[in-house]
Design an enzyme around this catalytic site. Structure first.
Site, short mmCIF file in Angstrom:
data_model
loop_
_atom_site.label_atom_id
_atom_site.label_comp_id
_atom_site.label_asym_id
_atom_site.label_seq_id
_atom_site.Cartn_x
_atom_site.Cartn_y
_atom_site.Cartn_z
N ASP A 7 -41.87 -58.47 -10.56
CA ASP A 7 -40.71 -57.36 -11.06
C ASP A 7 -39.10 -58.17 -10.78
O ASP A 7 -38.35 -57.65 -11.67
CB ASP A 7 -40.86 -56.11 -10.66
CG ASP A 7 -40.74 -55.96 -9.30
OD1 ASP A 7 -40.39 -56.63 -8.57
OD2 ASP A 7 -40.74 -54.80 -8.75
N ASP A 33 -38.42 -63.31 -8.46
CA ASP A 33 -40.07 -63.65 -8.82
C ASP A 33 -39.94 -64.41 -10.08
O ASP A 33 -41.16 -65.41 -10.36
CB ASP A 33 -40.76 -62.43 -9.23
CG ASP A 33 -41.09 -61.54 -7.99
OD1 ASP A 33 -41.03 -62.01 -6.91
OD2 ASP A 33 -40.86 -60.14 -8.19
N ASP A 37 -47.34 -58.78 -6.12
CA ASP A 37 -46.48 -58.05 -5.49
C ASP A 37 -47.26 -56.72 -4.81
O ASP A 37 -48.21 -56.15 -5.65
CB ASP A 37 -45.24 -57.77 -6.38
CG ASP A 37 -44.01 -56.99 -5.39
OD1 ASP A 37 -44.18 -57.31 -4.15
OD2 ASP A 37 -43.46 -56.17 -6.26
#
Length: 876
Positions: A605, A609, A331
């Site tokens: 997070d 995800d 990310d």
């Protein structure tokens, strides 16, 4: 009403939507709501089928290596070696307990999704707003939203008053999203761009609004994530696959070898009982019963070291898996970046960079940054507010000014709050000299269109240039007033403004991100960015950290949606940056990379995800910003949310895998030495060299303790300058099986030569063979500490546990030779000076041979093959 969900609600006009949902601006009646609750079910996420504790325990004993160990325990018990049997059983049970605990934790990921919804909501029932349990919400309910609310269902907005939503958990968007009630046209919009919708599990950060429920339970976007999480299979780690394969092969090889030894001894005329006990003892010796303990302790040591490096391992196999990782899908926000906005560019009214030396305490441009905000300081002394406003506030501090003092000297006497229609915010302040100021900030379009000094085209060009570099641009203006206005009429006040300048803010990369990306490339690992942010922002950050060039291709979720599985398979080979992706698209990316033979580490997070974290070889959740769902689905948690920490963890993983390979090389070559010695003796006309008790003793003092000591071996030099081992590579690749065979054969030959010489010279040949075999294995443990580096360059003290273990084991062997009580148990004889000297010299031959092998490898005169498949893939 035909369906329990309206998937394209964001594209429907409100009257059409109300008709489809058979609802109205007055909501539903209690009777109708109860009927729908019966029809569509409660508003909760369905949990997947939970495995029972018994099922988890049974699964632990389906591993071939565990079955082989249980067989060895049974054989040990049959021949009277109950201590060995007990040790093996304890190791197996401890290994099973660890496995059950890890499986139980994995089951908690779906349960954590249930926490991401408010327990109660305000819904319009029977003409009045009522507080209802969130589980009772049904499609068609009218719901009220206010700051702090956690949304309980997917809702189409009917009203939005300066409404901002934190959707990071679901979309990965790093800043709060302004919501509007307009009807959208494009049906292919990703979640982050559906500005007239709010989704289950997201949170209202500012403003208020209301809307109509369009989906509940598993029909929500959060429900889709739950379904993906439930149906996504967790991949076995490379180590688990390798150990299962080794277990099967060892079991087969052990049975074959023991049968041959037994039959050969009987044909030669040896005692039937002796040969049976010898074959059984060989079977016990051939099984590396310390393997589960060595692997578990190696992983535990690694996990403990990783905690000190800000990595918390939740499932031990993940430690080793890191060593095989070939690509890291990361990310952007908070991992590669600092997760805080910072002012990168600051232009004055002439669109020139502001010189800090020219800024004064009465400069209107400075004052608008310091005063036009809703920042407050919490009990911990931290700034709380909109991330962009915090960035402007901190920029004032970096210039050497105190915003709090500026606020005291220029008190706010009125404000016109930000609205999505006006796209700006204005505040009124009274200066010490009595002048009333109107300070404004907002979008370039809103500010420039209200300025008297019309620079619309020039400002637009400058704004475009800043935005093209990924910056979040704000424009500023002001107007001095002769007196305090009677009313705060935006239309009247926010005109004939004086343009002050522009700011460009960005969530900047972490200082260590560029170095970490460079280390990834040196280590043959491909870094990939997958973010919910805008493509321009993603490309700008990627360019700054060296992940991709400024012209690097960015693949969006909308483009992925149009691709087939085969097209995605081809595309992922080259793309480094993905933006605006949906949860199932993250899963598609990970799956496509795995199809290409990659071992994937996936960071994340948010709730969105979790499925990809579960699917990847190793899922890595953020410890600071990560949701409980992401943490439960992941194998590892970054305590500092830092990409560079992953790179350090990869180094630890490689070290651990190297040490496990060293243990295999050591224990199996040692076992091979025992097998060759006993197997070849009858064919050379020699008596059986060792008694069963000798085999079991050697197995006891040379297998376990030295093997565990090898687990603490520090990482090799240049470990992060080599490509990762291919995930599908066997444990015995790159010369390991050849080394096991030739070292074991050499030990066997050395022992048989010792036996022949001792018989000719009338020495105590059986005690000498026993001693040579034991000491050869201990010297071998010292030699194989590195695959190429000499022990003398490593230094004896660089692995003190191993050195002390070898010395201790030799002392025990001497006790077996010279103590009368031990001589009776082990049928040994005291050796004279010549005998013990000969044993010492013969024992060193294996050590010298391994050191010679390493010298040839260093000089390129010997090569075992095992071409690294990773070299065929580009690391970009």
């Amino acid at each position: 009403m035909k369906t329990g969900a309206i998937p394209d609600a964001f594209c429907r006009e409100i009257p059409e939507l109300l008709t489809e949902l058979e609802s109205s601006s007055l909501g539903l009646s209690t009777a109708e709501a109860n009927r729908r609750l019966t029809q569509f079910g409660p508003n909760r996420l369905r949990e997947g089928e939970q495995r029972s504790l018994t099922g988890m325990v049974v699964d632990q004993y389906r591993n071939p290596m565990i079955i082989l160990l249980l067989g060895a325990a049974l054989v040990s018990l049959v021949i009277g070696e109950w201590q060995d049997s007990l040790v093996i059983l304890i190791i197996v049970i401890l290994n099973s307990v660890i496995g059950v605990v890890q499986d139980y934790r994995a089951e908690q990921a779906l349960a954590s999704l249930q926490k991401l919804s408010a327990p109660y909501v305000h819904a319009f029932r029977d003409g009045v707003y009522q507080q209802l349990p969130a589980e009772d919400l049904v499609p068609g309910d009218l719901v009220e939203l206010e700051a702090g609310t956690i949304v309980a269902a997917d809702i189409r907005l009917l009203e939005a008053h300066t409404l901002k939503m934190n959707e990071a958990a679901l979309t990965g968007e790093s800043v709060a999203i302004d919501k509007k009630t307009i009807t959208l046209v494009n049906r292919d919009l990703p979640l982050g761009d559906r500005i007239n919708m709010v989704f289950r599990g997201t949170q209202v950060t500012f403003g208020r609004g209301s809307g109509i429920v369009t989906a509940t339970g598993m029909a929500t976007e959060m429900g889709r994530v739950a379904h993906l999480l439930d149906t996504t299979e967790k991949q076995k780690t490379p180590l688990q696959i390798r150990l299962e394969k080794v277990g099967r092969n060892l079991a087969l090889a052990t049975i074959v070898i023991c049968l041959i030894v037994f039959i050969a001894g009987i044909l030669r005329g040896e005692d039937l009982l002796l040969m049976f006990l010898t074959a059984v003892s060989l079977a016990v010796a051939a099984v590396p019963e310390a393997l589960p303990a060595v692997v578990t302790i190696s992983l535990a040591f690694g996990a403990r070291r990783m905690v000190r490096q800000m990595s918390l391992v939740r499932r031990l196999p993940a430690v080793e898996t890191l060593g095989s990782i070939t690509c890291i899908c990361s990310d952007k926000t908070g991992t590669l970046t600092q997760n805080r906005m910072s002012v990168e560019q600051w232009l004055d009214a002439d669109l020139q960079p502001v010189r800090e030396a020219d800024v004064s305490v009465n400069d209107p441009l400075l004052l608008v940054l310091a005063l036009n905000n809703d920042i407050h300081i919490d009990a911990a002394g931290l700034l709380v507010g909109d991330p962009t406003e915090v960035a402007l506030y901190e920029h004032v501090q970096r210039l050497g000014f105190d915003p709090l003092r500026l606020k005291r000297d220029n008190p706010r006497i009125g404000e016109i709050p930000f609205s999505s229609e006006r796209q700006m915010m204005s505040t009124l302040h009274r200066r010490e000299d009595g002048v009333v100021m109107l300070l404004c900030k907002g979008s370039f379009e809103a500010i420039s269109s209200r300025c008297a000094d019309n620079q619309h085209d020039a400002v637009g060009e400058a704004t475009g240039a800043l935005a093209a570099t990924g910056l979040r641009v704000l424009a500023f203006a002001w107007k001095p007033l002769k007196r305090l206005p009677g009313s705060l009429d935006a239309e009247e006040l926010e005109r004939d403004l004086f343009f002050l300048g522009l700011s460009g803010a960005l969530d900047p990369p972490r200082e260590e991100s560029a170095r970490a990306v460079r280390q990834c490339r040196e280590a043959g690992i491909r870094p990939i960015m997958i973010t919910g942010d805008h493509p321009v922002t993603a490309r700008a950050i990627a360019a700054r950290i060296g992940l991709a060039g400024e012209e690097g291709r960015v693949l969006t979720g909308r483009e992925l949606e149009r691709m087939s599985a085969d097209e995605i398979f081809e595309t992922v080979a080259d793309v480094q940056i993905y933006a605006r992706v949906a949860p199932e698209q993250k899963l598609d990316i990970v799956s496509a990379l795995q199809r290409r033979g990659e071992a994937v580490a996936m960071t994340g997070d948010g709730v969105n995800d979790a499925p990809a974290l579960k699917r990847a070889e190793i899922g890595i959740a953020m410890g600071i910003t990560g949701t409980d769902v992401a943490k439960e689905a992941a194998e590892m948690v970054l305590l500092d949310d830092n990409f560079a920490t992953i790179v350090r963890a990869v180094q630890e993983g490689r070290t651990i895998y190297d040490n496990i390979r060293k243990f295999f090389r050591y224990t199996l070559s040692s076992n091979a030495g025992e097998i060759w010695t006993i197997f070849l003796a009858p064919f050379l006309g020699l008596p059986i060299p060792l008694l069963p008790i000798h085999i079991l003793w050697i197995n006891l003092i040379t297998d376990g303790a030295p093997g565990l000591a090898l687990a603490s071996e520090p990482g090799a030099k240049g470990i992060m300058c080599r490509p990762p081992y291919p995930p599908d590579e066997g444990l015995f690749a790159r010369g390991l099986w050849q080394q096991i065979i030739w070292i074991g054969l050499l030990m066997g030959v050395v022992c048989l030569v010792t036996q022949k010489v001792a018989i000719l010279l009338g020495w105590h040949w059986q005690t000498m063979v026993f001693t040579v075999l034991c000491c050869s294995q201990l010297f071998n443990a010292l030699a194989i500490r590195s695959e190429q580096e000499s022990l003398f360059s490593l230094g004896l003290m660089s692995n003190r546990p191993l050195l002390f273990t070898v010395i201790g084991s030799m002392v025990l062997q001497l006790a077996v030779i010279y103590l009368p009580i031990m001589q009776k148990i082990f049928h040994t004889r005291s050796l004279g000076f010549a005998e013990i000297l000969f044993c010492g010299l013969m024992s060193l031959l294996a050590f010298c041979a391994v050191e010679l092998e390493k010298l040839l490898l260093r000089r390129g005169l010997l090569y075992y093959g095992g071409k690294n498949k990773r070299s065929r893939r580009s690391t970009h």
